[in-house]
Enzyme design. Sequence first.
Site, PDB file in Angstrom:
ATOM      1  N   SER A 147       0.915  -1.151   0.119  1.00 37.60           N
ATOM      2  CA  SER A 147      -0.730  -0.061  -0.048  1.00 37.60           C
ATOM      3  C   SER A 147       0.704   1.076  -0.037  1.00 37.60           C
ATOM      4  O   SER A 147       1.283   1.887  -0.641  1.00 37.60           O
ATOM      5  CB  SER A 147      -1.381  -0.070   1.247  1.00 37.60           C
ATOM      6  OG  SER A 147      -2.123   0.879   0.701  1.00 37.60           O
ATOM      7  N   ASP A 223      -9.682  -5.392  -3.231  1.00 38.36           N
ATOM      8  CA  ASP A 223      -9.514  -4.079  -2.882  1.00 38.36           C
ATOM      9  C   ASP A 223     -10.389  -3.803  -2.780  1.00 38.36           C
ATOM     10  O   ASP A 223     -10.348  -2.454  -3.595  1.00 38.36           O
ATOM     11  CB  ASP A 223      -8.135  -3.923  -3.599  1.00 38.36           C
ATOM     12  CG  ASP A 223      -7.222  -3.458  -2.554  1.00 38.36           C
ATOM     13  OD1 ASP A 223      -7.635  -2.360  -1.660  1.00 38.36           O
ATOM     14  OD2 ASP A 223      -6.056  -3.845  -2.763  1.00 38.36           O
ATOM     15  N   HIS A 256      -7.268  -6.083   0.371  1.00 36.55           N
ATOM     16  CA  HIS A 256      -6.000  -5.297   1.119  1.00 36.55           C
ATOM     17  C   HIS A 256      -5.232  -5.153   2.317  1.00 36.55           C
ATOM     18  O   HIS A 256      -4.577  -4.648   1.863  1.00 36.55           O
ATOM     19  CB  HIS A 256      -6.266  -3.870   1.351  1.00 36.55           C
ATOM     20  CG  HIS A 256      -5.623  -2.523   0.778  1.00 36.55           C
ATOM     21  ND1 HIS A 256      -5.383  -1.790  -0.177  1.00 36.55           N
ATOM     22  CD2 HIS A 256      -5.473  -1.984   2.272  1.00 36.55           C
ATOM     23  CE1 HIS A 256      -4.394  -1.489  -0.593  1.00 36.55           C
ATOM     24  NE2 HIS A 256      -3.783  -1.862   0.894  1.00 36.55           N
TER      25      HIS A 256
END
EC number: 3.1.2.12
Length: 278
Positions: A147, A223, A256
């Site tokens: 991320s 995600d 995620h």
Amino acid sequence: MIENISQNKVFNGWQKQYTHDSNGLNCTMRFAIYLPPQASASSPVPVLYWLSGLTCTDENFMHKAGAFRKAAELGIAIVAPDTSPRGENVANDDGYDLGQGAGFYLNATQAPWSAHYQMYDYITQELPALIEANFPVTSVKSISGHSMGGHGALTIGLKNQSAYRSISAFSPIANPMRCPWGQKAFSAYLGTDKSTWQNYDASYLLTQDKAELPMLVDQGDADQFLTEQLMPEALTAAAEQHGSKLTLRMQPGYDHSYYFIASFIDDHLIFHAEHLQG
């Protein structure tokens, strides 16, 4: 000087936490390191640097990724720094996506952030020098992250290609100049001159020149941040402009979380081992 604050034996190697006073960040920092069983003064090992995402510390990857078994098998050390400077005197924000826990792996130029938020220099210079001086590792290294940390791994690797052997990322913020997370952070840390933002945007960097380093990116198609924040299609399009070595895998059904990272971390470690030891 570094201080060992915890250690645990795992797969015949050692996972350890340390604190140290950072000259560049002007605060006490913490990092974690996994030393595989092969690591010794007479047989130092290469290093994978892992950069974590928003709200994380050095602990998230070490506790949740399930990387130790494969790292021990491959003989790779893993270093996980914190995601930002911390402390009572370090600037902060009420939002989770700015301030402590959200360093974005850049060098801030704007007050009050510039006094401490020099994470780019910390990751590329101060921390590797510290690791190489205190542990049985070589200067051979690769970089990965998730991320915000995927953004950091891509930009740091692309801007320092002679220092790393390979780059990988999970769910990276691929085009931060165009997404809310990146625009908020860059405005605060770097100011309103968007030309300064380009230095920390992997998609922009790939439009400028061919990347010689191999890159592996995994992205889950379930995600929750995919469309608004992550924009992997921008990374792919940019890499295609100059034939950069990017493999981007869309993984059906994955989100995620660290469940996603744990599912594919072995692939990333094998990918890096091929380049670290080749």
